[in-house]
Write a protein that holds these residues in place. Structure first.
Motif, PDB file in Angstrom:
ATOM      1  N   PHE A  90       0.862  -1.181   0.000  1.00  0.00           N
ATOM      2  CA  PHE A  90       0.000   0.000   0.000  1.00  0.00           C
ATOM      3  C   PHE A  90       0.899   1.231   0.000  1.00  0.00           C
ATOM      4  CE2 PHE A  90      -2.351  -3.353   2.289  1.00  0.00           C
ATOM      5  CZ  PHE A  90      -3.397  -3.514   1.397  1.00  0.00           C
ATOM      6  N   GLU A  92       0.667   4.380  -0.637  1.00  0.00           N
ATOM      7  CA  GLU A  92       0.292   5.682  -0.072  1.00  0.00           C
ATOM      8  C   GLU A  92       0.118   5.631   1.436  1.00  0.00           C
ATOM      9  OE1 GLU A  92      -1.303   4.145  -2.495  1.00  0.00           O
ATOM     10  OE2 GLU A  92      -0.864   5.330  -4.282  1.00  0.00           O
ATOM     11  N   MET A  93       0.412   4.498   2.038  1.00  0.00           N
ATOM     12  CA  MET A  93       0.212   4.372   3.476  1.00  0.00           C
ATOM     13  C   MET A  93       1.548   4.125   4.163  1.00  0.00           C
ATOM     14  SD  MET A  93      -3.273   2.117   3.158  1.00  0.00           S
ATOM     15  CE  MET A  93      -4.028   2.390   4.732  1.00  0.00           C
ATOM     16  N   PHE A 111     -13.992  -9.396   6.504  1.00  0.00           N
ATOM     17  CA  PHE A 111     -14.759  -8.141   6.536  1.00  0.00           C
ATOM     18  C   PHE A 111     -15.266  -7.893   7.943  1.00  0.00           C
ATOM     19  CE2 PHE A 111     -19.007  -6.035   6.137  1.00  0.00           C
ATOM     20  CZ  PHE A 111     -18.518  -4.788   5.806  1.00  0.00           C
ATOM     21  N   VAL A 119      -7.839   3.284  15.373  1.00  0.00           N
ATOM     22  CA  VAL A 119      -6.703   2.397  15.102  1.00  0.00           C
ATOM     23  C   VAL A 119      -5.703   2.462  16.260  1.00  0.00           C
ATOM     24  CG1 VAL A 119      -4.704   2.058  13.610  1.00  0.00           C
ATOM     25  CG2 VAL A 119      -6.927   2.530  12.605  1.00  0.00           C
TER      26      VAL A 119
ATOM     27  N   ARG B 221     -10.412   7.502  11.494  1.00  0.00           N
ATOM     28  CA  ARG B 221      -9.359   7.030  12.396  1.00  0.00           C
ATOM     29  C   ARG B 221      -9.505   5.565  12.783  1.00  0.00           C
ATOM     30  NH1 ARG B 221      -7.035  10.855  10.453  1.00  0.00           N
ATOM     31  NH2 ARG B 221      -7.150  12.929  11.342  1.00  0.00           N
ATOM     32  N   PRO B 223     -10.073   1.261  12.218  1.00  0.00           N
ATOM     33  CA  PRO B 223      -9.578   0.213  11.318  1.00  0.00           C
ATOM     34  C   PRO B 223     -10.410   0.142  10.040  1.00  0.00           C
ATOM     35  CG  PRO B 223      -9.726  -0.615  13.562  1.00  0.00           C
ATOM     36  CD  PRO B 223     -10.341   0.750  13.582  1.00  0.00           C
ATOM     37  N   PHE B 224     -11.709   0.375  10.175  1.00  0.00           N
ATOM     38  CA  PHE B 224     -12.575   0.373   8.985  1.00  0.00           C
ATOM     39  C   PHE B 224     -12.109   1.429   7.980  1.00  0.00           C
ATOM     40  CE2 PHE B 224     -16.529   2.106   6.999  1.00  0.00           C
ATOM     41  CZ  PHE B 224     -16.847   1.015   6.232  1.00  0.00           C
ATOM     42  N   MET B 226      -9.159   2.639   7.745  1.00  0.00           N
ATOM     43  CA  MET B 226      -7.865   2.220   7.204  1.00  0.00           C
ATOM     44  C   MET B 226      -8.074   1.252   6.041  1.00  0.00           C
ATOM     45  SD  MET B 226      -4.629   1.178   9.480  1.00  0.00           S
ATOM     46  CE  MET B 226      -4.679  -0.568   9.678  1.00  0.00           C
ATOM     47  N   MET B 227      -9.052   0.352   6.188  1.00  0.00           N
ATOM     48  CA  MET B 227      -9.353  -0.596   5.110  1.00  0.00           C
ATOM     49  C   MET B 227      -9.861   0.153   3.869  1.00  0.00           C
ATOM     50  SD  MET B 227      -8.444  -3.302   6.384  1.00  0.00           S
ATOM     51  CE  MET B 227      -8.138  -4.015   7.978  1.00  0.00           C
ATOM     52  N   ARG B 229      -9.007   3.133   2.981  1.00  0.00           N
ATOM     53  CA  ARG B 229      -7.846   3.724   2.320  1.00  0.00           C
ATOM     54  C   ARG B 229      -7.045   2.653   1.602  1.00  0.00           C
ATOM     55  NH1 ARG B 229      -4.179   6.255   5.805  1.00  0.00           N
ATOM     56  NH2 ARG B 229      -5.151   5.249   7.575  1.00  0.00           N
ATOM     57  N   ALA B 230      -7.055   1.441   2.158  1.00  0.00           N
ATOM     58  CA  ALA B 230      -6.351   0.337   1.495  1.00  0.00           C
ATOM     59  C   ALA B 230      -6.997   0.024   0.148  1.00  0.00           C
ATOM     60  CB  ALA B 230      -6.355  -0.898   2.394  1.00  0.00           C
ATOM     61  N   SER B 233      -5.598   2.439  -2.203  1.00  0.00           N
ATOM     62  CA  SER B 233      -4.167   2.289  -2.429  1.00  0.00           C
ATOM     63  C   SER B 233      -3.845   1.085  -3.302  1.00  0.00           C
ATOM     64  CB  SER B 233      -3.459   2.172  -1.077  1.00  0.00           C
ATOM     65  OG  SER B 233      -2.078   2.109  -1.256  1.00  0.00           O
ATOM     66  N   ASN B 234      -4.387  -0.082  -2.960  1.00  0.00           N
ATOM     67  CA  ASN B 234      -4.038  -1.276  -3.718  1.00  0.00           C
ATOM     68  C   ASN B 234      -5.064  -2.371  -3.432  1.00  0.00           C
ATOM     69  OD1 ASN B 234      -2.883  -3.492  -4.951  1.00  0.00           O
ATOM     70  ND2 ASN B 234      -0.810  -3.043  -4.239  1.00  0.00           N
ATOM     71  N   MET B 238      -4.995  -5.983  -1.216  1.00  0.00           N
ATOM     72  CA  MET B 238      -5.987  -6.167  -0.176  1.00  0.00           C
ATOM     73  C   MET B 238      -6.645  -7.546  -0.294  1.00  0.00           C
ATOM     74  SD  MET B 238      -8.962  -3.509   0.632  1.00  0.00           S
ATOM     75  CE  MET B 238      -9.996  -3.792   2.046  1.00  0.00           C
ATOM     76  N   TYR B 248     -16.500  -3.775   1.937  1.00  0.00           N
ATOM     77  CA  TYR B 248     -15.953  -2.521   2.462  1.00  0.00           C
ATOM     78  C   TYR B 248     -16.400  -1.346   1.603  1.00  0.00           C
ATOM     79  CZ  TYR B 248     -13.004  -4.620   6.020  1.00  0.00           C
ATOM     80  OH  TYR B 248     -12.578  -5.267   7.138  1.00  0.00           O
TER      81      TYR B 248
END
Lengths: 251, 400
Positions: A90, A92-93, A111, A119, B221, B223-224, B226-227, B229-230, B233-234, B238, B248
């Motif tokens: 990833f 951008e992270m 999921f 986080v 902020r 975990p959801f 973050m997923m 954004r994942a 990103s890619n 994932m 998601y």
């Protein structure tokens, strides 16, 4: 009985028989290398293990369960992780986020809507991710963006992302391609270290130095067919292998 | 505070203060002065700032985090509006059921649209959402006239049942209210030359806006988040990491659809009528502009973008040639006329032209939007005093 059993797998792309009746038996806890010239079908075979491709015929059994016809994320959840030939991370992270994502996938499944807790409150997952980054010597860069890493570091990051999931089977597609000799040796050391964790590994590799340093067993693929299989010493001396792959050159 | 870290708490409190004091802050010019026309502190516009702010915050959860660009979000706003007006026709003029049902109906509709559209990604996803929105618009405009009242728009009527309330009071439709407090009720405060208006409807919008904003911070902020954004990103990595990206993206889609529904519900709570044009593709495009202009993927960007565009639409469009002549009266006549002639296309009805140019400039020079502009200013300021630490979320989101 191996942990990964590949039986009579065929895959055809138009007029090209990419895989021709491939049969493999990967023993649990061992490092199984697949070598072969370019275009031999190594990556195609790996793609059949992770759900990117579905073979025309044949079976792929992992831990007694068929991997065919199920989605990539379901295959991963059964315990198969893959390091790609070009690092898939990833970009951008941050590094720590890169490792926390698979750690969450390992803990929470495919999921989960957990949007209430932050986080930063997930201390346990964060700690695991950080410890894993330390194992691949990237802990000091944990807050930098993954896209800014060198290619060698990206590979080590991707390895950490796979290892944090505690996979039963790790697939490595040319883990040292494009690396300097020093980086390659570092990677070999790293792979040896994680070898002690008892994870079964399938490694595709061009670099004979890497293969003979790591592998317990080697299968040689040429034009979609397994032409030889055996211990490293047996493969080194096998004339068919020299012919097909090493072009008769001395190893 | 509120289980947010220090930075987010600060941001939340700044936004809270800005929202509470907006009737003051946006009325800097005394009544009757030449600049009074630039005052934005009147209820109608203030409500719009917040309502479109909510719409954009929700849109940003989908677009800013997952990168999925929907061109059909106005449809959810429209569905929310229709649902809201129907609640007022059938149940009561109290806005609570109207707002709740607008969220529910928009959520259900976005579940349907999202489930189908998310089978594709990239441009194909955008086209699918656009097609859905245009279909909804066409249906609302013609086929579904019994529900939507077609091109006239859905309005309240004296003989509506309103089973939980009253149909009419003294021969007129009762105002929208919150347990008896009319939304149009305002309190005017005169201080010297200034007049400040505090409107009940505005503060109801403010409560919803702050809740919506708080929820967005939590999502960003978590975990959801973050997923999500994942996904952007890619998505391939994932999936090979054991995460199913489909649910998601669908969850993000439905959440943003519900935000749009809330915006639609608040619109009718302030002004109880709903028209099909609310669902048109230009309305969907507007929220895309707001988000990108403000800064996609940032928390506050979409709100700034919404405020920026609504200010332009309502204030800049009011400037006409007469006003220009007044401003440039000190110049010699010939020069004055020439200047007015040059500026004329950019003002009044030409405000779209100005907005378009500004949008282009921002996308080209500040791909992270207004927020990136502020960030650069802050960096320049900090460079002066030394330091200049870059935080993790300071990464500009590329405009897609």
């Amino acid at each position: 009985m191996g942990i990964l059993e590949v039986n009579d797998v065929n895959k055809r792309f138009g007029g090209l028989q990419a895989l021709n009746s491939v049969t493999l038996d990967v023993e649990e806890g061992k490092v199984h290398a697949i070598i072969g010239p370019n275009g031999a079908g190594k990556s195609t075979l790996l793609n059949c293990f992770v759900g990117r491709l579905v073979p025309d015929t044949g079976t792929v059994m992992f831990n007694g369960q068929s991997l065919l016809g199920i989605k990539p994320h379901e295959i991963n959840q059964t315990g198969v992780s893959r390091v790609f030939q070009t690092p898939e991370i990833f970009e951008e992270m941050t590094l720590i986020e890169n490792v926390m994502i698979p750690a969450f996938a390992h803990r929470d499944g495919a999921f989960k809507v957990n949007f209430w807790g932050g986080v930063s409150e997930e201390g346990e997952v964060g700690d695991r991710a950080e410890a894993m980054l330390a194992q691949v010597d990237l802990a000091d860069k944990k807050d930098t963006l993954a896209g800014s890493l060198s290619r060698g570091d990206k590979r080590r990051l991707e390895l950490a992302m796979c290892l944090v999931q505690e996979p039963k089977l790790l697939l490595l597609d040319e883990p040292t391609a494009g690396m300097s000799r020093a980086d390659t040796n570092n990677t070999i050391d790293l792979l040896k270290r994680i070898g002690e964790m008892g994870i079964t590994k399938v490694v595709i590799e061009h670099d004979m130095h890497v293969v003979f340093s790591l592998a317990h067993k080697i299968s040689v693929l040429a034009q979609g067919t397994v032409i030889a299989e055996g211990l490293p010493d047996e493969i080194k001396g096998d004339p068919r292998v020299q012919e097909a792959y090493l072009g008769g050159a001395h190893v | 505070m509120l289980a947010l870290d220090k930075k987010d708490t600060t941001l939340f409190l700044i936004v809270l203060a800005a929202v509470i004091f907006a009737p003051f802050l946006l009325n800097p010019f005394p009544e009757g002065s030449e600049l009074a026309q630039f005052n934005a502190g009147y209820p109608d516009l203030l409500q719009r700032f917040l309502i479109f702010g909510i719409f954009a915050i929700g849109f940003n959860i989908l677009f800013g985090l997952t990168g999925y660009l929907s061109f059909g979000h106005a449809a959810f706003l429209g569905v929310g509006s229709y649902a809201g007006v129907w609640m007022m026709k059938l149940l009561t003029m109290n806005v609570v059921p109207a707002i709740l049902m607008s969220i529910v109906f928009a959520g259900l509709f976005s579940l349907l649209v999202g489930y189908i559209s998310l089978r594709r990604s990239g441009i194909y996803f955008s086209i699918l959402t656009l097609a859905f929105a245009q279909m909804s618009f066409a249906l609302a405009y013609s086929v579904l006239t019994p529900i939507t009242n077609g091109e006239t728009g859905l309005q309240l009527a004296l003989d509506d049942p309103r089973v939980l309330g009253v149909s009419q009071v003294n021969g007129s439709i009762p105002p929208t209210n919150l347990f008896g407090l009319p939304m149009r009720e305002s309190f005017e405060l005169t201080m010297g030359g200034w007049v400040f208006t505090f409107n009940a409807g505005y503060y109801l919008c403010a409560v919803f806006m702050m809740v919506a904003f708080y929820l967005a911070i939590r999502i960003f902020r978590s975990p959801f988040g973050m997923m999500l954004r994942a996904v952007k990103s890619n998505q391939q990595r994932m999936n090979y990491t054991g995460l199913n990206s489909r649910p998601y993206t669908l969850a993000a889609f439905v959440i943003s659809g519900m935000y749009a529904g809330l915006a639609g519900g608040l619109m009718v709570a302030m002004d109880p009528l709903a028209g099909a044009e609310r669902m048109q593709w230009t309305a969907s495009g507007e929220v895309v502009l707001m988000t990108i202009l403000g800064g996609a993927g940032t928390l506050i960007g979409p709100v700034l973008g919404a405020g920026f565009i609504k200010y332009f639409e309502n204030i800049f469009s009011k400037i006409n040639d007469n006003i220009l002549h007044q401003w440039f009266a000190f110049l010699p006549d010939g020069l004055e006329d020439a200047l007015v002639f040059v500026i004329h296309p950019f003002i009044g009805k030409g405000w779209h032209l100005t907005l378009g140019i500004m949008f282009m400039l921002i996308v080209i020079f500040l791909p992270g939007g207004i927020v990136e502009g502020f960030r650069r200013l802050a960096q320049i300021g900090r460079r002066g005093t030394g330091g200049g630490k870059k935080s993790a979320d300071a990464v500009p989101a590329p405009a897609e």
